[in-house]
Every structure is written in structure tokens, then in C-alpha cells.
Design a protein around this motif. Structure first.
Motif, short mmCIF file in Angstrom:
data_model
loop_
_atom_site.label_atom_id
_atom_site.label_comp_id
_atom_site.label_asym_id
_atom_site.label_seq_id
_atom_site.Cartn_x
_atom_site.Cartn_y
_atom_site.Cartn_z
N ILE A 51 1.10 -6.12 -1.18
CA ILE A 51 0.72 -5.66 0.16
C ILE A 51 -0.46 -4.69 0.02
O ILE A 51 -0.42 -3.77 -0.80
CB ILE A 51 1.90 -4.97 0.85
CG1 ILE A 51 3.05 -5.99 0.98
CG2 ILE A 51 1.49 -4.40 2.21
CD1 ILE A 51 4.36 -5.41 1.41
N SER A 52 -1.48 -4.94 0.80
CA SER A 52 -2.67 -4.08 0.78
C SER A 52 -3.04 -3.71 2.20
O SER A 52 -2.94 -4.51 3.12
CB SER A 52 -3.85 -4.82 0.15
OG SER A 52 -3.58 -5.16 -1.18
N ALA B 3 -5.73 -0.44 4.29
CA ALA B 3 -6.92 0.38 4.10
C ALA B 3 -6.69 1.56 3.15
O ALA B 3 -7.63 2.02 2.50
CB ALA B 3 -7.41 0.89 5.45
N THR B 4 -5.45 2.05 3.05
CA THR B 4 -5.21 3.25 2.26
C THR B 4 -4.41 3.05 0.97
O THR B 4 -4.42 3.92 0.11
CB THR B 4 -4.48 4.31 3.10
OG1 THR B 4 -3.24 3.75 3.56
CG2 THR B 4 -5.32 4.76 4.28
N GLU B 5 -3.73 1.89 0.83
CA GLU B 5 -2.90 1.74 -0.37
C GLU B 5 -2.64 0.27 -0.70
O GLU B 5 -2.76 -0.60 0.14
CB GLU B 5 -1.57 2.48 -0.19
CG GLU B 5 -0.75 2.00 1.00
CD GLU B 5 0.45 2.89 1.27
OE1 GLU B 5 0.69 3.86 0.54
OE2 GLU B 5 1.16 2.60 2.24
N ASN B 6 -2.28 0.06 -1.96
CA ASN B 6 -1.85 -1.25 -2.46
C ASN B 6 -0.50 -1.05 -3.13
O ASN B 6 -0.33 -0.10 -3.88
CB ASN B 6 -2.84 -1.79 -3.49
CG ASN B 6 -4.20 -2.04 -2.90
OD1 ASN B 6 -4.31 -2.63 -1.85
ND2 ASN B 6 -5.22 -1.57 -3.59
N TYR B 7 0.45 -1.92 -2.86
CA TYR B 7 1.73 -1.83 -3.53
C TYR B 7 2.38 -3.21 -3.57
O TYR B 7 1.93 -4.14 -2.94
CB TYR B 7 2.65 -0.79 -2.87
CG TYR B 7 2.90 -0.99 -1.40
CD1 TYR B 7 4.02 -1.69 -0.96
CD2 TYR B 7 2.03 -0.48 -0.45
CE1 TYR B 7 4.26 -1.88 0.39
CE2 TYR B 7 2.26 -0.65 0.91
CZ TYR B 7 3.38 -1.35 1.32
OH TYR B 7 3.62 -1.53 2.65
N SER B 8 3.44 -3.29 -4.36
CA SER B 8 4.16 -4.55 -4.52
C SER B 8 5.61 -4.36 -4.12
O SER B 8 6.18 -3.29 -4.34
CB SER B 8 4.08 -5.03 -5.97
OG SER B 8 2.73 -5.23 -6.33
N VAL B 9 6.19 -5.39 -3.56
CA VAL B 9 7.58 -5.37 -3.13
C VAL B 9 8.31 -6.53 -3.81
O VAL B 9 7.81 -7.65 -3.81
CB VAL B 9 7.68 -5.54 -1.59
CG1 VAL B 9 9.13 -5.62 -1.14
CG2 VAL B 9 6.94 -4.42 -0.88
N ILE B 10 9.45 -6.23 -4.40
CA ILE B 10 10.26 -7.28 -5.02
C ILE B 10 11.36 -7.65 -4.04
O ILE B 10 12.16 -6.79 -3.63
CB ILE B 10 10.86 -6.81 -6.35
CG1 ILE B 10 9.75 -6.46 -7.34
CG2 ILE B 10 11.78 -7.89 -6.93
CD1 ILE B 10 10.23 -5.84 -8.62
#
Length: 176
Positions: free
Chosen positions: A112-113, A115-122
Motif C-alpha cells: 500500500i502506497s 503520498a506520505t508512506e509505503n507499507y505492506s499488509v499480510i
């Protein structure tokens, strides 16, 4: 979920949440025990092996590495890589940690991206989550909000709150 050190290190000084999963289902089947080792000794041995193989296999005529060498070290390189992913300093042995290593291309991971962050969800299924334990210092509003979500999406998951057990600071859980 009864370790004071674990709560202090990983759960926001007892204000976070511990999720309990069934290790025999879904993504968690692939978990492996962490090896608690003297990191310097292990990696020196591995790197010395690779360097020795490298030096033995350089052709004296053209200083190139042949395909035989590359095939020979492929397994050792994979072993070194895996040792790195599943190793931790001896000091952390009390954690009894288990890890799951996934490729970033694993279909169970959503990236998930914004404007302010990128992260991953399992993603995990309803029957994999078995408990949610709220820390001693958890904010009650947050507990109520998360408990509501857990009750609706994971009805079989047990909801608990940690509390101190006497003067020895032992943590025990009670259902909420």
C-alpha cells in the motif's frame, strides 16, 4: 504474552497489542525457529569458506571465475542467506522467536502506497487469529474500538487484557 521484557520492547511499553495466531494454519505453517548464536563466529566461518572457495577457483591464466565455482557456492550462499534471516544474538534467547520470511512478490502480501508512506499488509484468514491481548497501559477507547472490529471480523478470537499480578510484576491475562 506474559513476558514483561517482550511487552516493554515490542508493544509500546505495555500500551500495544499482542496478536496470537495458530501456528498450524495458513501463512504460519512456514514459521521457523530463530537460532540464537554468536553472530561474529558464525559469519566469519561462512565468509572464510566462501572466500577460500573463491580463491581456489580463480583461474591463474585469466583471473576469471568459472561456472563450476558458481554452482559450487550457490547452495552455500543460500545457506548463509538463510542463516542471516533466522539468526539473532544469543542475548535475545528469552524471546523464543519464530519467523516467517516471505518474498515481496508473495500473493499474500498487499503493498500500500500513498503520498506520505509505503507499507505492506499480510492477509490472514478468520481462523488463523486466535487471540488479541491488550497491554496493561492500553488506552480504553482504542481497546473498545479494536475489540469491536475483532468481534465482528474474527468472532472466534479470544480478547484479553494484561494486568499486573502482585508486586513481582508478573503479567497475567484476563478475558474482556
Amino acid at each position: 504474552n506474559e513476558s514483561i521484557l517482550m511487552w516493554s520492547h515490542y508493544a509500546g511499553n505495555h500500551s500495544g497489542v499482542v496478536l496470537g495466531f495458530d501456528a498450524n494454519k495458513g501463512i504460519f505453517i512456514d514459521n521457523k525457529k530463530v537460532k540464537y548464536i554468536n553472530m561474529k563466529t558464525v559469519f566469519n566461518v561462512e565468509l572464510n569458506y566462501l572466500l577460500g572457495e573463491f580463491l581456489k577457483n580463480i583461474s591463474s591464466e585469466n583471473d576469471s571465475i568459472d561456472d563450476v565455482f558458481i554452482e559450487k557456492i550457490k547452495d552455500k550462499h543460500l545457506e548463509l542467506f538463510e542463516n542471516t534471516l533466522y539468526a539473532k544474538r544469543e542475548d535475545w534467547r528469552y524471546e523464543r522467536e519464530r519467523r516467517i520470511v516471505l518474498s515481496k512478490n508473495d500473493l499474500r502480501i498487499r503493498h500500500i502506497s500513498n503520498a506520505t508512506e509505503n507499507y505492506s499488509v499480510i492477509d490472514f484468514s478468520k481462523n488463523e487469529l486466535v487471540s488479541v491481548v491488550f497491554g496493561i497501559n492500553s488506552n480504553q477507547e482504542e481497546v473498545d474500538a479494536l475489540a469491536s472490529i475483532v468481534n465482528s471480523k474474527y468472532p472466534d478470537a479470544r480478547l484479553c487484557r494484561a494486568r499486573r499480578d502482585g508486586l513481582d510484576m508478573k503479567i497475567c491475562n484476563f478475558e474482556i
